[in-house]
Design a protein around this motif. Sequence first.
Motif, PDB file in Angstrom:
ATOM      1  N   GLU A  45      38.213   0.608  -3.866  1.00 28.08           N
ATOM      2  CA  GLU A  45      39.214   0.752  -4.812  1.00 28.08           C
ATOM      3  C   GLU A  45      40.515   1.657  -4.520  1.00 28.08           C
ATOM      4  O   GLU A  45      40.359   2.691  -3.960  1.00 28.08           O
ATOM      5  N   ASP A  63      44.145  -8.316 -10.204  1.00 28.02           N
ATOM      6  CA  ASP A  63      42.985  -7.430  -9.870  1.00 28.02           C
ATOM      7  C   ASP A  63      42.876  -7.399  -8.297  1.00 28.02           C
ATOM      8  O   ASP A  63      42.790  -8.291  -7.564  1.00 28.02           O
ATOM      9  N   LYS A 103      40.505  -6.162  -6.613  1.00 32.74           N
ATOM     10  CA  LYS A 103      39.104  -6.805  -6.031  1.00 32.74           C
ATOM     11  C   LYS A 103      39.112  -8.269  -6.069  1.00 32.74           C
ATOM     12  O   LYS A 103      38.587  -8.657  -4.802  1.00 32.74           O
ATOM     13  N   GLN A 163      39.623  -1.887 -17.433  1.00 32.77           N
ATOM     14  CA  GLN A 163      39.202  -0.914 -16.634  1.00 32.77           C
ATOM     15  C   GLN A 163      37.844  -0.424 -16.916  1.00 32.77           C
ATOM     16  O   GLN A 163      37.201   0.143 -15.929  1.00 32.77           O
ATOM     17  N   ARG A 189      35.762  -3.784 -15.168  1.00 27.31           N
ATOM     18  CA  ARG A 189      35.439  -2.945 -13.799  1.00 27.31           C
ATOM     19  C   ARG A 189      34.661  -1.594 -13.925  1.00 27.31           C
ATOM     20  O   ARG A 189      34.236  -1.339 -12.809  1.00 27.31           O
ATOM     21  N   ILE A 210      35.381   1.258 -14.101  1.00 22.50           N
ATOM     22  CA  ILE A 210      36.141   2.350 -12.997  1.00 22.50           C
ATOM     23  C   ILE A 210      35.550   3.683 -13.430  1.00 22.50           C
ATOM     24  O   ILE A 210      35.448   4.372 -12.456  1.00 22.50           O
ATOM     25  N   LYS A 266      32.118   4.573 -11.752  1.00 26.47           N
ATOM     26  CA  LYS A 266      32.159   4.834 -10.288  1.00 26.47           C
ATOM     27  C   LYS A 266      32.010   6.021  -9.605  1.00 26.47           C
ATOM     28  O   LYS A 266      32.865   6.944 -10.018  1.00 26.47           O
TER      29      LYS A 266
END
Length: 287
Positions: free
Chosen positions: A34, A198, A200, A275, A279, A281, A284
């Motif tokens: 990330e 994105d 990723k 987000q 994801r 985020i 995480k």
Amino acid sequence: MEGKEEDVRLGANKFSERQPIGTAAQSQEKDYKEPPPAPLFEPAEFCSWSFYRAGIAEFMATFLFLYITILTVMGVVKSTTKCSTVGIQGIAWAFGGMIFALVYCTAGISGGHINPAVTFGLLLARKLSLNRALFYMVMQCLGAICGAGVVKGFQKGLYQSTGGGANVVAAGYTKGDGLGAEIVGTFILVYTVFSATDAKRNARDSHVPILAPLPIGFAVFLVHLATIPITGTGINPARSLGAAIIYNKDHAWDDHWIFWVGPFIGAALAALYHQVVIRAIPFKSRT
């Protein structure tokens, strides 16, 4: 014969049919990390030519965007019969096609925002610094004003008589209808921007960065098809501001707040959805 059958079995085991293909094969050897969030304020950017070059790219892209799209709108509005013009579909294609072309041209320089709402959504996601975001927004608005101004300079009478491409809530719709259309339309656009760019997905699918302008432009096209009858489709505060300033009629300013509040709310919701939900985020590990 037995020896040949044994060779066939060995070959089948050595070259299994269940080999990963497509994106599955690409992702096997690509590790993804990330990217760190952009700093809220980055003073060093003011000393970098790339910072100003990116702002100029945003100015030029928004200038060209307003120039082509307003001319298209004027061509449709001035005609007494829509059969002789490109119609609403053509207007939608002009907006979507220009975004496709301009994002392709400027993505490697400035990110190809061409829209303060897109910039705002990416700022909330910490994809760029606050000073860069504000600089982009100013340059986008200036580019839009200049683009609309050039069109008016060429055809002043026609520009005024056809409404100058200014966004207003159409008769039969309430301000709430217009605000809702702008929120949902901008959500679709900014969510598409997040998905198409994105990091990723870029690490996993090598074709994604090349194709990114296409879904973004197509999203703009589809939103215009749906919302031109309601608000003329803003989903871009710079586009709405440029047309309103150059047209400068009272009714163009009456509902102008909708074309800032709606896109900014839509962009914020899209950033939050991508987000946090897609994801995840915030959840995480930071280790």
